[in-house]
Motif scaffolding. Structure first.
Motif, PDB file in Angstrom:
ATOM      1  N   MET A  11       0.825  -1.207   0.000  1.00 40.48           N
ATOM      2  CA  MET A  11       0.000   0.000   0.000  1.00 40.48           C
ATOM      3  C   MET A  11       0.865   1.266   0.000  1.00 40.48           C
ATOM      4  SD  MET A  11      -3.156  -0.700  -0.223  1.00 40.48           S
ATOM      5  CE  MET A  11      -3.835   0.878   0.273  1.00 40.48           C
ATOM      6  N   ARG A  12       1.980   1.216   0.702  1.00 39.83           N
ATOM      7  CA  ARG A  12       2.863   2.383   0.750  1.00 39.83           C
ATOM      8  C   ARG A  12       3.442   2.678  -0.635  1.00 39.83           C
ATOM      9  NH1 ARG A  12       8.243   3.787   1.447  1.00 39.83           N
ATOM     10  NH2 ARG A  12       8.615   5.578   2.833  1.00 39.83           N
ATOM     11  N   LYS A  13       3.910   1.619  -1.325  1.00 45.63           N
ATOM     12  CA  LYS A  13       4.469   1.801  -2.664  1.00 45.63           C
ATOM     13  C   LYS A  13       3.403   2.302  -3.639  1.00 45.63           C
ATOM     14  CE  LYS A  13       8.161  -1.640  -2.262  1.00 45.63           C
ATOM     15  NZ  LYS A  13       8.715  -2.911  -2.792  1.00 45.63           N
ATOM     16  N   LEU A  14       2.205   1.765  -3.524  1.00 42.31           N
ATOM     17  CA  LEU A  14       1.114   2.179  -4.400  1.00 42.31           C
ATOM     18  C   LEU A  14       0.773   3.648  -4.184  1.00 42.31           C
ATOM     19  CD1 LEU A  14      -1.067   1.436  -6.469  1.00 42.31           C
ATOM     20  CD2 LEU A  14      -2.545   0.771  -4.553  1.00 42.31           C
ATOM     21  N   LEU A  15       0.773   4.073  -2.924  1.00 40.48           N
ATOM     22  CA  LEU A  15       0.485   5.466  -2.606  1.00 40.48           C
ATOM     23  C   LEU A  15       1.563   6.387  -3.171  1.00 40.48           C
ATOM     24  CD1 LEU A  15      -1.182   7.619  -1.161  1.00 40.48           C
ATOM     25  CD2 LEU A  15       0.096   7.104   0.939  1.00 40.48           C
ATOM     26  N   VAL A  16       2.828   5.970  -3.035  1.00 39.17           N
ATOM     27  CA  VAL A  16       3.944   6.782  -3.540  1.00 39.17           C
ATOM     28  C   VAL A  16       3.858   6.919  -5.059  1.00 39.17           C
ATOM     29  CG1 VAL A  16       6.440   6.885  -3.849  1.00 39.17           C
ATOM     30  CG2 VAL A  16       5.494   6.252  -1.631  1.00 39.17           C
TER      31      VAL A  16
END
Length: 395
Positions: free
Chosen positions: A1-6
């Motif tokens: 989720m963090r990578k997707l948000l970035v």
């Protein structure tokens, strides 16, 4: 989720920057701040120091002199300075020395420009649909078409010059078959042909011509001849005989049109030079603003525009202050370019050379238009800081 948000935030920020979206119905606050702030606050690269303090200080001071003192345009100052500040912070604290983040940013930039080119081509066959999509994607009313992800053909010209030069230079530096190189360059010429932007054609031709001479040296002459002859043959035996191709909305038809000669750029520049001779030290030293010295007419209700960003800048600030500030702002990109020219066949050149020559192309394009680095032009700002940051990563 963090990578997707970035990734989502990178795409959104680079998209709004490239397409010159600042405030709209969706973005009630400045888009660069809304989308750039989360990346800078929560996903910054630890240990990075502020790299562009001097550049941004001079850049914002120059924007203040040009917009507030020279033109009395406070809103223009806020827009341009905020856009430049967030872009500099983005490359300093978010991208940093991370090659992956740098590569992703450049790739997203290229994809956004590619989408703009595809929308341009669609505009020639499905204008109503393309205009509707453009209005949705830019969240604004379409002012000119055909064009890509831009409200006017003039601003689209910067996207066109940036994309074609970036892609063509990358194809030349990257080790692929010569046939693929020629096909990519041909694709760039097709975009320019339908882009209806003569200054973009000139900018692309000069930038890629210079790049070929640097990359191939004397061997570039036959390569340039092949491209010229190939373009001539493609135009005569592929474009002209194809009746389905729009024969009105192309660069040649525009050049032949009567309105192409109305308010000729040379006449506008001559008028600007006349103003400059009346105020040789710069308008700011005479207590004058741009609107005080330009005539008014129905075509330019806000005063004369010379369609030459540098000439207008020097007219406002004068030769000493103007050239001094421009020299400081462009000194590091020029130094990076000179250093790279002597190492054009190294691996780092594959990444940096296309960015440098694309920056050269959009900067040259400003000789025929008003938008440029100091007006917060998205493609120019991105390429400027990408060159500076890329040099820190790859050199």
């Amino acid at each position: 989720m963090r990578k997707l948000l970035v990734i989502t935030l990178i795409i959104a920020y680079v998209y709004t920057l490239t397409c010159d979206i600042f405030m709209s119905n969706i973005f009630r606050l400045p888009a660069p701040v809304i989308l750039g702030a989360p990346l800078l606050c929560f996903f910054y690269m630890p240990g990075q120091r502020f790299l562009y303090g001097k550049e941004l200080l001079v850049l914002i001071a120059t924007i203040a002199l040009y917009y507030i003192v020279g033109q009395g345009d406070v809103k223009g100052f806020v827009l341009c300075s905020v856009t430049a500040l967030i872009c500099g912070l983005y490359f300093t604290f978010f991208v940093g020395t991370n090659q992956l983040r740098f590569a992703v940013s450049v790739i997203v930039f290229a994809i956004v420009l590619l989408l703009s080119m595809l929308l341009l081509l669609a505009d020639h066959y499905f204008q109503g649909t393309a205009d509707a999509w453009r209005s949705i994607l830019l969240d604004d009313v379409v002012k000119q078409s055909p064009s890509g992800l831009a409200l006017t053909q003039f601003t689209f010209g910067y996207q066109l010059a940036a994309f074609t030069t970036l892609v063509a230079a990358f194809a030349i530096t990257y080790r692929v078959n010569i046939l693929y190189k020629l096909l990519i360059i041909a694709g760039c010429l097709v975009c320019i042909y339908f882009g209806m932007n003569r200054s973009a054609l000139l900018s692309f031709s000069i930038a890629i011509g210079a790049f070929l001479l640097v990359f191939y040296k004397y061997k570039a002459i036959p390569v340039i001849l092949i491209i010229v002859v190939g373009g001539f043959l493609f135009y005569n035996y592929a474009l002209i005989p194809n009746s389905s191709i729009d024969d009105k909305n192309n660069i040649l038809a525009k050049n032949q049109a009567k309105e192409a000669n109305d308010f000729n750029r040379l006449d506008l520049s001559a008028e600007n030079l006349a103003i400059y001779t009346d105020y040789p030290l710069g308008l700011v030293f005479y207590g004058k603003r741009w609107e005080d010295v330009t005539y008014r007419n129905p075509v330019f209700p806000d005063g004369l525009s010379s369609h030459n960003a540098y000439l207008m800048f020097l007219t406002c600030l004068g030769p000493v202050l103007g050239f001094g500030l421009l020299g400081f702002i462009y000194a590091r990109p020029a130094k990076i370019a000179i250093d790279l020219v002597s190492n054009i066949h190294t691996k780092r050149a594959v990444v940096l050379a296309p960015l440098i020559f694309a920056l050269f192309a959009v900067s040259f394009n400003a000789l025929s238009h008003n938008a440029w680095l100091l007006s917060g032009n998205g493609p120019t700002l991105f390429l400027y800081f990408a060159v500076l940051q890329g040099a820190r990563i790859y050199i």
